[in-house]
Design a protein around this motif. Structure first.
Motif, mmCIF file in Angstrom:
data_model
loop_
_atom_site.group_PDB
_atom_site.id
_atom_site.type_symbol
_atom_site.label_atom_id
_atom_site.label_comp_id
_atom_site.label_asym_id
_atom_site.label_seq_id
_atom_site.Cartn_x
_atom_site.Cartn_y
_atom_site.Cartn_z
ATOM 1 N N ILE A 196 -38.297 53.710 49.078
ATOM 2 C CA ILE A 196 -39.376 54.657 49.383
ATOM 3 C C ILE A 196 -40.096 54.278 50.679
ATOM 4 C CG2 ILE A 196 -41.590 55.586 48.570
ATOM 5 C CD1 ILE A 196 -40.528 55.221 45.713
ATOM 6 N N ILE A 197 -40.452 53.003 50.806
ATOM 7 C CA ILE A 197 -41.289 52.636 51.953
ATOM 8 C C ILE A 197 -40.498 52.337 53.212
ATOM 9 C CG2 ILE A 197 -43.216 51.791 50.563
ATOM 10 C CD1 ILE A 197 -42.200 48.956 51.062
ATOM 11 N N ALA A 198 -39.237 51.882 53.073
ATOM 12 C CA ALA A 198 -38.443 51.555 54.261
ATOM 13 C C ALA A 198 -36.970 51.651 53.894
ATOM 14 C CB ALA A 198 -38.779 50.149 54.756
ATOM 15 N N PRO A 199 -36.442 52.877 53.822
ATOM 16 C CA PRO A 199 -35.068 53.057 53.319
ATOM 17 C C PRO A 199 -34.023 52.343 54.165
ATOM 18 C CG PRO A 199 -35.927 55.082 54.297
ATOM 19 C CD PRO A 199 -37.063 54.141 54.198
ATOM 20 N N SER A 200 -32.980 51.870 53.487
ATOM 21 C CA SER A 200 -31.869 51.236 54.194
ATOM 22 C C SER A 200 -31.176 52.276 55.062
ATOM 23 C CB SER A 200 -30.865 50.666 53.198
ATOM 24 O OG SER A 200 -31.483 49.716 52.365
ATOM 25 N N GLY A 201 -30.501 51.804 56.105
ATOM 26 C CA GLY A 201 -29.748 52.740 56.933
ATOM 27 C C GLY A 201 -29.626 52.284 58.368
ATOM 28 N N LEU A 202 -29.043 53.181 59.157
ATOM 29 C CA LEU A 202 -28.795 52.899 60.573
ATOM 30 C C LEU A 202 -29.837 53.640 61.417
ATOM 31 C CD1 LEU A 202 -26.820 51.767 62.802
ATOM 32 C CD2 LEU A 202 -25.710 54.017 62.708
ATOM 33 N N PHE A 203 -30.403 52.937 62.391
ATOM 34 C CA PHE A 203 -31.434 53.532 63.237
ATOM 35 C C PHE A 203 -31.136 53.169 64.698
ATOM 36 C CE2 PHE A 203 -33.075 52.598 59.083
ATOM 37 C CZ PHE A 203 -33.713 53.784 58.722
ATOM 38 N N VAL A 204 -31.075 54.189 65.528
ATOM 39 C CA VAL A 204 -30.749 53.999 66.947
ATOM 40 C C VAL A 204 -31.816 54.706 67.778
ATOM 41 C CG1 VAL A 204 -29.008 54.429 68.729
ATOM 42 C CG2 VAL A 204 -28.281 53.983 66.382
ATOM 43 N N PHE A 239 -41.516 57.603 76.600
ATOM 44 C CA PHE A 239 -40.955 58.457 75.562
ATOM 45 C C PHE A 239 -40.063 57.613 74.657
ATOM 46 C CE2 PHE A 239 -36.424 58.905 76.081
ATOM 47 C CZ PHE A 239 -36.206 58.485 77.391
ATOM 48 N N LYS A 240 -39.842 58.128 73.481
ATOM 49 C CA LYS A 240 -38.894 57.503 72.546
ATOM 50 C C LYS A 240 -38.104 58.616 71.861
ATOM 51 C CE LYS A 240 -38.602 55.227 68.041
ATOM 52 N NZ LYS A 240 -39.377 54.942 66.820
ATOM 53 N N GLY A 241 -36.791 58.503 71.892
ATOM 54 C CA GLY A 241 -35.936 59.413 71.145
ATOM 55 C C GLY A 241 -35.108 58.592 70.170
ATOM 56 N N SER A 242 -34.849 59.140 68.984
ATOM 57 C CA SER A 242 -34.133 58.316 68.003
ATOM 58 C C SER A 242 -33.144 59.128 67.178
ATOM 59 C CB SER A 242 -35.120 57.612 67.063
ATOM 60 O OG SER A 242 -35.743 58.551 66.224
ATOM 61 N N TYR A 243 -32.138 58.416 66.700
ATOM 62 C CA TYR A 243 -31.193 58.962 65.730
ATOM 63 C C TYR A 243 -31.309 58.083 64.484
ATOM 64 C CZ TYR A 243 -26.804 59.745 63.291
ATOM 65 O OH TYR A 243 -25.869 60.002 62.329
ATOM 66 N N ASN A 244 -31.660 58.699 63.369
ATOM 67 C CA ASN A 244 -31.909 57.941 62.138
ATOM 68 C C ASN A 244 -30.964 58.419 61.037
ATOM 69 O OD1 ASN A 244 -34.369 56.716 63.291
ATOM 70 N ND2 ASN A 244 -35.128 58.815 63.186
ATOM 71 N N ARG A 245 -30.321 57.456 60.395
ATOM 72 C CA ARG A 245 -29.401 57.806 59.312
ATOM 73 C C ARG A 245 -29.730 56.963 58.083
ATOM 74 N NH1 ARG A 245 -22.864 58.277 60.122
ATOM 75 N NH2 ARG A 245 -22.486 59.419 58.195
ATOM 76 N N PRO A 246 -30.876 57.289 57.426
ATOM 77 C CA PRO A 246 -31.251 56.532 56.229
ATOM 78 C C PRO A 246 -30.334 56.904 55.057
ATOM 79 C CG PRO A 246 -32.834 58.269 56.684
ATOM 80 C CD PRO A 246 -31.849 58.310 57.792
ATOM 81 N N GLU A 247 -29.995 55.914 54.255
ATOM 82 C CA GLU A 247 -29.074 56.145 53.141
ATOM 83 C C GLU A 247 -29.699 57.086 52.112
ATOM 84 O OE1 GLU A 247 -28.045 52.257 51.712
ATOM 85 O OE2 GLU A 247 -26.973 51.758 53.558
ATOM 86 N N GLY A 248 -28.922 58.068 51.670
ATOM 87 C CA GLY A 248 -29.406 58.995 50.660
ATOM 88 C C GLY A 248 -30.359 60.033 51.194
ATOM 89 N N GLN A 249 -30.592 60.049 52.482
ATOM 90 C CA GLN A 249 -31.491 61.044 53.064
ATOM 91 C C GLN A 249 -30.794 61.739 54.229
ATOM 92 O OE1 GLN A 249 -35.423 59.550 54.037
ATOM 93 N NE2 GLN A 249 -35.373 58.090 52.343
ATOM 94 N N ARG A 250 -31.420 62.811 54.662
ATOM 95 C CA ARG A 250 -30.864 63.609 55.757
ATOM 96 C C ARG A 250 -30.972 62.834 57.064
ATOM 97 N NH1 ARG A 250 -33.989 67.943 58.403
ATOM 98 N NH2 ARG A 250 -32.500 69.261 59.494
#
Lengths: 358, 155
Positions: free
Chosen positions: A344-352, A55-66
């Motif tokens: 668009i293709i790979a937004p900047s941000g934090l991904f855990v 399984f994989k669970g993730s928390y994604n916080r892309p800049e300018g997106q939800r």
């Protein structure tokens, strides 16, 4: 969101509870009709059957997106070997079943990731028939979250922007030859997804395709790969007059005592509708062990698809992250992605993310 | 001056000789009834990696390992993979994703000999001091480890 966190914690705790000293099945422990080893699934020796998954669970916080919190993948593998020369394998996956919007319909999110039979013709030649991961490059065939170092795939291998279907439906022949005590692996495959595809969420689906993959083991630590693929895509049929795509790829993987360097490049041309277009991309990823089962990961990506997607410019993307593997089947990752023209293709941000074989 | 050079040369030979005393041999063996003629180190590595699944006659290979902390297993893995067994676990993670499981393991050389004797296409490894009539040698591996302490077959 609480349900998702509870599900993730339960899965991790149940696996830790069942943790075994060794991930290998011991012949002398055959007093039970089944064996379970964390990260190697349940084996029923009498039936030559293994059931496992990840399984994989993730928390994604892309800049300018939800921001999102989701159970990305819940995958089940079934391997059955009824005969010395025959092996059946299936991977059924729930993709993004639970997220911070709630629980999606179970059946709608069910996907047949892989479904094939291997026939071992000789000790060096085998045939695979069914749905399998397209053997183009290195990442795509090992893409599962517990195996890779980052939460996000490199753009040239990603579902959204990938110029090839990540899964093929058809026949593949594999041949292994030992050259001066080094393995040379050659795979040739033919795809007819139009008639064979069971169900897919991928953006690109082959209509028909043919490909070649060569991998040479230069040393025990270094492997070189070459890929070629030619295909017609279903999504092109209406508006682009059935163009033919040609892809060339070169890759390598070097591993030494926890250090790793992986490279993939791709060149894609498209003939059709009276024009010839091209795109190209690459990534180079390095891994350095920091101690305490923590590794630092850095990746640079380049992707030029401006001829195919007029709205996109050349993208430069960087990824810096950490991966902690307290136990071999379990990995926790955190990364920051940044770049130019990558929104668009790979937004900047934090991904855990947390991922685990069970 | 000449005498000094000769003495240094003799010391050098002595060091080389003592190093050869520390090297040991691992025998790759199969059951008497199922043995094949010969096998190369790379073929052996491919069998233990489950990359080669069947033998030339179409039977499924049954590679047998000792437990991962056994000195003989560690020396064997180091010889054919250039990696210790614990590093190979990452390889088996990748193979698990492809539906391929690692070789079975046993707790002792005696258990290995029993499995090899009765299992078609089973292949394993022992030291020369373990060799008996139940198995046939198909390959000899020279390793730099001192494995004399592993001669008890119940270990």
């Amino acid at each position: 969101m609480r349900k998702l966190i509870a599900v993730l914690i339960m899965i991790v705790l149940s696996a830790l509870h069942c943790q075994s000293a060794s991930a290998e099945h011991n012949v002398e422990q055959a007093d039970r009709w089944y064996n379970y080893h964390w990260g190697r699934g349940v084996t029923v020796p009498a039936a030559n059957l293994n059931i496992g998954g990840y399984f994989k669970g993730s928390y994604n916080r892309p800049e300018g997106q939800r921001e999102t919190l989701q159970l990305d993948d819940l995958s089940l593998f079934i391997t059955w070997t009824p005969h010395a020369r025959l092996r059946f394998f299936s991977e059924i996956e729930q993709h993004n079943w639970i997220n911070n919007d709630g629980v999606e319909n179970f059946v709608d999110k069910l996907n047949v990731e892989r479904l094939f039979v291997d026939f071992l013709i000789t000790d060096a030649v085998s045939a695979r028939f069914g749905k399998f991961l397209t053997p183009f490059g290195r990442w795509n065939v090992i893409h599962s979250a517990p195996l890779v170092w980052t939460t996000n795939r490199p753009v040239v291998t990603d579902n959204f922007s990938s110029p090839f279907a990540l899964r093929a439906n058809g026949l593949m022949l594999n041949y292994t030859h030992i050259v001066n005590e080094h393995n040379l692996d050659v795979s040739i495959y033919l795809d007819n997804s139009t008639n064979l595809e069971p169900k897919s969420f991928n953006n690109v689906i082959f209509d028909q395709a043919a490909g070649l993959r060569v991998n040479y083991e230069v040393t025990e630590e270094l492997q070189l790969g070459f890929s070629y693929l030619s295909y017609k895509a279903l999504k092109d049929q209406v508006d682009q007059g059935l163009p033919i795509h040609h892809l060339l790829g070169v890759d390598f993987l070097w591993q030494h005592q926890g250090y790793e360097l992986m490279f993939e490049s791709l060149y894609h041309t498209l003939d059709g509708a009276g024009q010839k277009l091209e795109e190209k991309g690459m990534y180079l990823q390095g891994v350095v062990p920091l101690g305490g089962k923590v590794s630092a990961v850095a990746r640079y990506e380049y992707f030029d698809t401006k001829e195919l997607e007029k709205s996109l410019s050349i993208s430069h993307i960087g990824v810096l992250g950490l991966a902690w593997r307290p136990y071999l089947p379990l990995v926790m990752k955190s990364e920051y992605r940044f770049g130019n023209n990558n929104g668009i293709i790979a937004p900047s941000g934090l991904f855990v993310s947390v991922a685990m074989f069970f | 001056m000449i005498l000094q050079t000769i003495v240094r040369f003799l010391i050098f030979l002595g060091v080389l000789y003592s190093q050869s005393l520390w090297s040991d041999e691992i025998l790759v063996v199969m059951g008497q009834a199922y043995a094949i003629e010969k096998i190369s180190v790379k073929q052996l590595a491919n069998i233990y990696r489950r990359k080669t699944i069947i033998n030339p006659t179409g039977e499924r290979w049954n590679p047998i390992n000792l437990s991962s902390n056994d000195p003989l297993r560690i020396a064997f893995a180091q010889k054919i993979f250039q990696q210790p067994p614990d590093v190979m676990e990452a390889y088996w993670n990748t193979q698990y994703f492809q539906g391929i499981m690692p070789p079975y393991s046993v707790n002792s050389v005696e258990a290995m000999l029993r499995v090899l004797e009765t299992t078609p296409s089973a292949i394993g490894y022992i030291l020369p001091c373990h060799l008996d009539g139940r198995v046939t040698v198909v390959l000899k591996l020279t390793v730099s480890d001192d494995l004399a302490g592993s001669c008890d077959p119940q270990q």
